[in-house]
Scaffold this active site. Structure first.
Site, PDB file in Angstrom:
ATOM      1  N   GLY A  72       0.826  -1.217   0.000  1.00 49.20           N
ATOM      2  CA  GLY A  72       0.000   0.000   0.000  1.00 49.20           C
ATOM      3  C   GLY A  72       0.851   1.254   0.000  1.00 49.20           C
TER       4      GLY A  72
ATOM      5  N   GLY B 122       1.715   2.715  -2.675  1.00 54.62           N
ATOM      6  CA  GLY B 122       1.348   3.503  -3.856  1.00 54.62           C
ATOM      7  C   GLY B 122       2.192   3.198  -5.080  1.00 54.62           C
TER       8      GLY B 122
ATOM      9  N   ALA C 109       3.271   5.656  -8.284  1.00 49.82           N
ATOM     10  CA  ALA C 109       4.688   5.956  -8.527  1.00 49.82           C
ATOM     11  C   ALA C 109       5.073   5.541  -9.945  1.00 49.82           C
ATOM     12  CB  ALA C 109       5.563   5.251  -7.483  1.00 49.82           C
TER      13      ALA C 109
ATOM     14  N   ASP D 128      -1.275  10.356  -3.561  1.00 52.60           N
ATOM     15  CA  ASP D 128      -0.071   9.532  -3.736  1.00 52.60           C
ATOM     16  C   ASP D 128       0.740   9.981  -4.955  1.00 52.60           C
ATOM     17  OD1 ASP D 128      -2.280   8.718  -5.161  1.00 52.60           O
ATOM     18  OD2 ASP D 128      -2.200   6.626  -4.527  1.00 52.60           O
TER      19      ASP D 128
END
Ligand code: MEV
Length: 326
Positions: free
Chosen positions: A109, A111, A115, A156
């Site tokens: 989690g 992200g 990314a 994120d």
């Protein structure tokens, strides 16, 4: 330039998850666990993707078949959609070989999809001389994420682009860097992979059923986030820990807490942490606890003894960058 390597960091949510989807602020930090993307122009008219971390090897598709409605395999979705959106936006078409590699498991989690999306678009912008940065990079990345999962605040993506610790309002309406030192945080992983879009939809159901109550919960979370912003600067860890506990209680009320998250949170509090909460969508993934020199080791042991795994990360990592010349 015919090839490029770009990296972008993962993230940890400090305060404000879920409420941020409804227009309230959150505080997020980038972690020193990065996703690397290599992109190379190829002569054939194919997009080839290698993402061994998520079990995808030798995937290829004709560039002319790249489309929004395409049912891409799991490991290729964000890469392929990012390429498609970049080509459309900048009127480019070319064969490409893209390889992704992550310092961290996509299960945590942190992200990884966001990314990867940021790193792919940044990489293509370098390859094709489009120089997309900051806001433009955010907007195209956010569009890509929404094209795939339909929901999400984009926090994120902001962490992946700008790095550091950020004050973020949904959709990137406000993105402000916060000055924080290295926070004494321990991170515990429950061992359970959570699906963020599913959890966002569960909270939306709750919002539909109990609009007044959930709105009050979001408002309360927003107050926690605002207070936390000030406290981060004064470094009053006692108060920051209390705010984490309050945030955790409010997330529990939204229904995204789990027995496993609760066990790790309680174990850390009992080990003397200032405070602890889940971090991210809930339903599994990670929790964070605020500790000091003395309680760090005890809290880490407590996480392991409670069935969790300690993830060693440094916060305030740098944002997306071109690694080709380093
Ligand atoms: C997930 O890590 C955090 C959520 O607020 C979703 C989002 O902001 O996109 C639940």
């Amino acid at each position: 330039m015919s090839s490029v390597e770009v990296s972008a960091p993962g993230k940890l949510m400090f305060f404000g998850e879920h409420a941020v989807v409804y227009g309230y602020p959150c505080i997020v930090t980038a972690v020193d666990q990065r996703v690397k993307v290599s992109a190379e122009v190829s002569r054939d008219e194919k997009l080839r993707i290698e993402a061994p971390d998520v079990g995808l090897t030798d995937y290829s598709l004709e560039i002319s078949k790249l489309g929004k409605k395409q049912d891409f395999p799991r490991g290729a979705r964000f890469v392929a959609m990012a390429v498609y959106n970049f080509f459309n936006e900048y009127n480019v078409q070319s064969g490409l070989r893209i390889t992704t590699q992550s310092d961290f498991s996509s299960e945590f989690g942190f992200g990884s999809s966001s990314a990867v999306t940021v790193a792919v678009i940044k990489g293509l912008s370098e390859l094709f001389g489009a120089k997309i940065e900051g806001r433009d990079l955010f907007d195209l990345s956010y569009k890509t994420v929404l094209d795939i999962q339909g929901v999400g605040s984009g926090f994120d993506l902001a962490a992946a682009i700008w790095g550091g610790t950020l004050w973020f309002v949904a959709g990137g309406k406000t993105i402000i860097p916060l000055r924080t030192e290295e926070l004494p945080i321990v991170v515990g992983y429950t061992g359970i992979k959570a699906d963020t879009p599913t959890l966002i939809r569960q909270v939306a159901e709750k919002q539909k059923k109990h609009p007044d109550i959930t709105t009050k919960i979001f408002e309360a979370i927003s107050l926690v986030v605002q207070e936390a912003k000030g406290v981060l600067e004064t470094k009053n860890w006692l108060v920051l820990g209390e705010l984490m506990n309050l945030n955790q209680g409010l997330l529990d009320a939204l229904g995204v807490n789990t027995r496993e998250l609760s066990s790790l949170v309680c174990a850390c509090r009992e080990a003397g942490a200032y405070g602890a909460k889940l971090s991210g969508a809930g339903g599994g993934d990670c929790m964070i606890a605020l500790v000091d020199e003395k309680t760090k080791e005890v809290a880490e042991k407590a996480i392991v003894n409670t069935g969790g795994r300690v993830l060693q990360v440094k916060l305030n990592a740098g944002g997306v960058r071109n690694e080709s010349n380093s």
